[in-house]
Each structure stands twice: as structure tokens, then as C-alpha cells.
Design an enzyme around this catalytic site. Structure first.
Site, PDB file in Angstrom:
ATOM      1  CE1 TYR A   1      -4.351   0.230  -0.318  1.00 51.66           C
ATOM      2  CE2 TYR A   1      -4.289  -1.711   1.094  1.00 51.66           C
ATOM      3  CZ  TYR A   1      -4.969  -0.879   0.217  1.00 51.66           C
ATOM      4  OH  TYR A   1      -6.255  -1.163  -0.118  1.00 51.66           O
TER       5      TYR A   1
ATOM      6  CB  THR B   1      -4.790   4.686 -21.333  1.00 57.62           C
ATOM      7  OG1 THR B   1      -4.726   4.879 -22.739  1.00 57.62           O
ATOM      8  CG2 THR B   1      -6.220   4.807 -20.857  1.00 57.62           C
TER       9      THR B   1
ATOM     10  CG  ASP C   1      -9.032  11.181 -22.743  1.00 58.75           C
ATOM     11  OD1 ASP C   1      -7.977  10.549 -22.975  1.00 58.75           O
ATOM     12  OD2 ASP C   1     -10.083  10.644 -22.362  1.00 58.75           O
TER      13      ASP C   1
ATOM     14  NE  ARG D   1      -5.919  -2.173 -20.144  1.00 57.70           N
ATOM     15  CZ  ARG D   1      -7.012  -2.773 -20.607  1.00 57.70           C
ATOM     16  NH1 ARG D   1      -6.912  -3.890 -21.285  1.00 57.70           N
ATOM     17  NH2 ARG D   1      -8.191  -2.253 -20.388  1.00 57.70           N
TER      18      ARG D   1
ATOM     19  CD  GLU E   1      -4.846   6.419   1.121  1.00 54.85           C
ATOM     20  OE1 GLU E   1      -5.116   7.277   1.952  1.00 54.85           O
ATOM     21  OE2 GLU E   1      -5.435   5.319   1.021  1.00 54.85           O
TER      22      GLU E   1
ATOM     23  CE  LYS F   1      -7.499   3.344 -25.076  1.00 53.84           C
ATOM     24  NZ  LYS F   1      -7.630   3.990 -23.757  1.00 53.84           N
TER      25      LYS F   1
HETATM   26  N1  DSN Z   1     -11.942   1.380 -24.418  1.00 52.23           N
HETATM   27  C1  DSN Z   1     -11.154   2.370 -25.092  1.00 52.23           C
HETATM   28  C2  DSN Z   1     -11.253   2.252 -26.562  1.00 52.23           C
HETATM   29  O1  DSN Z   1     -11.394   1.143 -27.041  1.00 52.23           O
HETATM   30  O2  DSN Z   1     -11.160   3.240 -27.255  1.00 52.23           O
HETATM   31  C3  DSN Z   1     -11.493   3.739 -24.681  1.00 52.23           C
HETATM   32  O3  DSN Z   1     -11.795   3.757 -23.336  1.00 52.23           O
END
Ligand code: DSN
Length: 479
Positions: free
Chosen positions: A65, A271, A242, A280, A67, A274
């Protein structure tokens, strides 16, 4: 670089240890690698993290943990977590040229929630505390607290509409963001499919949002963040981007100048898994004035940070700082454009007529199909995509009229523009040969379809043959 042998040994040993406890889990992990090796993955939001990134997640950090923030924790014994969190933040700041990086969010939705609450705290809560001469919310009278809660719940957000490619977390009612904010959307031009900045400015003038959000998960073009910032400034809005989908293109310097959100936005969320090709997770970058509020993300809206994932973020961000990442990012876009051109040449219709990022949206109504039918038919032929709305979609968000395709994953595998043309042919063949089936009452079904299994098998074999030339995780041998 580690040796291929080391990577094979590491994963084989891990599976052996897991197998001794629950062999079905070990079996599923091995099967997942086999399945991923076999599938032609065109899901625009997926990728393949490096063995080093994957391995950084499977260790003792998972038990800790932590925090708080680096050097200021609510738990003892966080010195090693401090090391990896500080490294991840440093790599993120250097990679993106950001003043501040917060690497604790567990996902993109979490990162957006951290950003929303940082802005609300900075622009709504802090002035209210100052006015009431209170140091913190516990010091407010019941009446002032009630008034502040109402004010926090009465703020406005302007973001891109879902069917034009915006994201659910940018203020849509089914999502918590839509329940927190009074939201309005800007769409795209019905003729060109492009963002009309004059219309965005007009909507901003009328609506006067607290937050103007840019960013998308299904818009195939670059966004001019300098213009968006000017619009935000003209109405006193905080400008948030974003960049979850295209963070890898920013990191790889494909998106620079007006198209790099970091110098223009007050706050940027992303994120890490991607196009950035990390584990993740999520991340927030911001200007110095929002840093203190952003760092309160946990426990404000996040559960305890995941130190094992922060360790993997540090590894992946270090990889993204290497010169070969810029080459990778450039190839993602070249591949997306080659795929789009291959489809257009064969008569497909694409939203905006093409792409200048990592994704394209095929409007499958020109094949007489819904997105759902097209997605399933492609899957029958071994091609993994996802259905997606198109602007002003006549088939709604469930059946949809589009198929979203993206190239980050196949580019990681090493496929290039020549292979994209082959894939365009495979996609076109499947869509062209798929026919809508009828409902029992004779009306055309939005879900059922007919595709000759021989066609599906042939395309599936062609896809496998293509992938065989580009082995996934060639350094990992589990046999
Ligand atoms: N789930 C993602 C996507 O496939 O674009 C976005 O949150």
C-alpha cells in the site's frame, strides 16, 4: 537488451510456478499468448507491451500500500515504491515535456476523474474556502458546505460528441462524468466529418463551460490544440485533453506544434497501454498550478496506487524515450494511411475520407451492413476489430454503422505498408461478401448476417499466413 533466452526462461518459470497452484490459470495465460499470436488485431486501443514491461508487473510491489505521493506516504516502508513512482513520473515529464506528471491512475477513466476533481477543487472549492476563510472543507459551516456541494455539482463541461468520436467519460449521461457535469457536445461537420473550430467556439461562447475537453477514441484526424486552447481562454474555461488514444504519437513526435496537446492544455490525461505501448493504466500531466490538486487523486477518487503497475509504467516510458520509439510512432501512422488508402481504392467509405492518426472508421452502410454484422463477420474470418458509431449514426450505439480499425498493435508486430494493402483486401472481401439476413417477420436484421464459411476460412488462412511472417513476442518460447 536481455537475451531471448532470458525472456523465455522468465515466462516459462512463471507459468511453472502458477501451474503448481492453479493449472487452469497457467493454461489460460499460455492460451492467451497463443490466441494473440493467431489474431489479426486491428483494435485501435490495444497493443503489445514489451516483455520487460509485462515482467515488471509480476512481483512484490503488488503487495504494497502506498497512499500518498513520493516521500509523503500514509504507510511506512514505501522507499522502493518511491523509487519506481519517481522514475515513472520523471520519464513521463521528460518524454512529454510536461511540468508535472501523476502516474497513479489505474485507467483512463480514473485519470479523467482525477483531472475533473483537480479542476473542480482548484476553480470551485478553493475560492469557496477562501471566501469562507476556511482552511479545508471540514472547517466549513453546514450552510457553506451545502452551498459548496451544490456549486460543485452545477458546473459545465463541453466535449466532443460520442458519435463524432468523443469518449463516454467526457460528460455523457450513462457515465459518472455526465452525472457530475451539465454537459454539452461539439460534433463534426456533416459534410467533411472534421471538427469545425468556429462551431466549437460558438458552442463555448453560448455554454460557457468550466472545462473544455478535447480528445477522442474514434476520430481519425489530428486536432489543433492551439486553436482549442484559444477557444478555452476566450471563455475562461480550463482546457483539458484526453490523449489516451494518441499518446504514443505525441511521445514519438508525430504530433508536434499545434497538434501536441501538452504545451497547450492546462491538464492532459492518458492511458499508458494504447499507442504508448505500456501496461494497463492511466496518467495525468498538468501545468504547475494544478499539480497539488492532481496529486490528491488518491484517495480522492482512486484506490491505493498499484506500485507494480507504476514500475511497469517506468519501464515502458523509458522505452518510449528511446529513438526507435519515434520510428515506431511514424510507422503506426504510415500503416493507418496505407490501410485507409487500400480500403478506399477498393470502394470502402471512410469517415472523413481517410486518416492522419492511428485509426480509421469504415462506414459499413455502403456494404449494406451494420457495425455489429461487420464486426462479427470479420471475426469469423480471423480479423479482430470493434464496431463503432459514425457521426449521426442511424443505427445507434449498439448496432452502429461503423467499424473502427487501428494499427498500433500490428505495427508493434512489424507489419508494414505492403501488408496493410493485403489486409485492406481481406477486410473488403469479407465485408463485400457478407449479406444481411432477415428477421422472422421478413424485415432486415441488424445483427444476423450470412457469410459463406468457405470465404471466412480462406480469409482466415490468408490472415494466418500473413501473421506467420511477423511472429508476436519472437523472444518468448513457452515450449
Ligand atoms: N476502451 C477504449 C477504446 O477502445 O477506445 C477507450 O476507453
Amino acid at each position: 537488451m536481455s537475451s531471448p533466452n532470458a525472456e523465455s526462461t522468465a515466462f516459462r518459470s512463471a507459468l511453472e510456478v502458477i501451474r503448481a497452484v492453479e493449472p487452469r490459470v497457467a493454461g489460460a495465460i499460455a492460451a492467451e499468448l497463443a490466441d494473440q499470436r493467431e489474431s489479426l488485431k486491428l483494435i485501435a486501443s490495444e497493443n503489445y507491451a514489451s516483455p520487460a514491461t509485462l515482467l515488471a508487473m509480476g512481483n512484490w510491489f503488488s503487495d504494497k500500500y502506498a497512499e500518498g505521493t513520493v516521500g509523503r506516504r500514509f504507510y511506512a516502508g514505501c522507499q522502493n515504491v518511491d523509487t519506481v513512482e519517481a522514475l515513472a513520473a520523471e520519464h513521463a515529464r521528460e518524454l512529454f515535456g510536461a511540468a508535472h506528471a501523476y502516474v497513479q491512475p489505474h485507467s483512463g477513466i480514473d485519470a479523467n476523474l482525477v483531472a475533473f476533481w483537480a479542476v473542480l477543487a482548484d476553480r470551485v472549492e478553493a475560492p469557496a474556502l477562501k471566501k469562507a476563510q476556511a482552511r479545508q472543507v471540514n472547517d466549513l459551516t453546514e450552510a457553506d458546505w451545502f452551498a459548496l456541494r451544490r456549486e460543485l455539482g452545477n458546473q459545465r463541461m463541453l466535449g466532443m460528441s460520442l458519435d463524432a468520436g468523443g469518449h463516454l467519460t467526457h460528460g455523457f449521461r450513462p457515465n459518472i462524468s455526465g452525472k457530475m457535469f451539465d454537459q454539452r457536445s461539439y460534433g463534426t461537420d456533416p459534410e467533411t466529418g472534421l471538427i469545425d473550430y468556429d462551431k466549437v467556439a460558438e458552442a463555448a461562447r453560448e455554454f460557457k463551460p468550466l472545462i473544455l475537453v478535447a480528445g477522442y477514441s474514434a476520430y481519425p484526424r489530428r486536432v489543433n490544440f492551439r486553436i482549442m486552447r484559444e477557444i478555452a481562454d476566450s471563455v475562461g474555461a480550463t482546457f483539458m485533453v484526453d490523449m489516451a488514444h494518441f499518446a504514443g504519437l505525441v511521445a514519438g513526435k508525430v504530433f508536434t506544434g499545434d497538434f501536441d496537446p501538452v504545451p497547450h492544455a492546462h491538464i492532459v490525461t492518458t492511458t499508458t497501454h494504447k499507442s504508448l505501448r505500456g501496461p494497463r493504466g492511466g496518467m495525468v500531466l498538468c501545468q504547475p498550478e494544478l499539480a497539488e490538486q492532481v496529486d490528491r487523486g488518491c484517495p480522492m477518487v482512486l484506490g491505493g496506487p498499484l506500485p507494480h503497475v507504476m514500475a511497469a509504467k517506468a519501464v515502458a516510458l523509458a522505452e518510449a524515450r528511446r529513438p526507435d520509439f519515434a520510428d515506431y510512432a511514424g510507422r503506426i501512422v504510415a500503416n493507418a494511411q496505407a490501410l485507409a488508402e487500400g480500403l478506399l481504392r477498393r470502394g470502402a467509405s471512410l469517415v472523413t475520407g481517410g486518416t492522419d492518426n492511428h485509426l480509421a472508421i469504415i462506414d459499413v452502410t455502403s456494404y449494406g451492413l451494420t457495425g455489429r454484422q461487420a464486426e462479427q463477420a470479420l471475426l469469423d474470418a480471423g480479423i479482430v476489430t470493434n464496431r463503432n458509431s459514425v457521426p449521426q449514426d442511424p443505427n445507434g450505439a449498439w448496432y452502429t454503422s461503423g467499424i473502427r480499425i487501428g494499427t498500433p498493435a500490428l505495427t508493434t508486430r512489424g507489419l508494414g505498408t505492403a501488408e496493410m494493402d493485403v489486409i485492406a483486401e481481406l477486410i473488403h472481401t469479407v465485408l463485400n461478401q457478407t449479406k444481411t439476413a432477415s428477421n422472422p417477420d421478413g424485415t432486415p436484421s441488424k445483427a444476423k448476417y450470412v457469410l459463406d464459411p468457405a470465404v471466412a476460412d480462406k480469409v482466415s488462412r490468408q490472415a494466418s499466413d500473413l501473421l506467420a511472417g511477423f511472429p508476436l513476442y519472437p523472444t518468448v518460447d513457452l515450449t
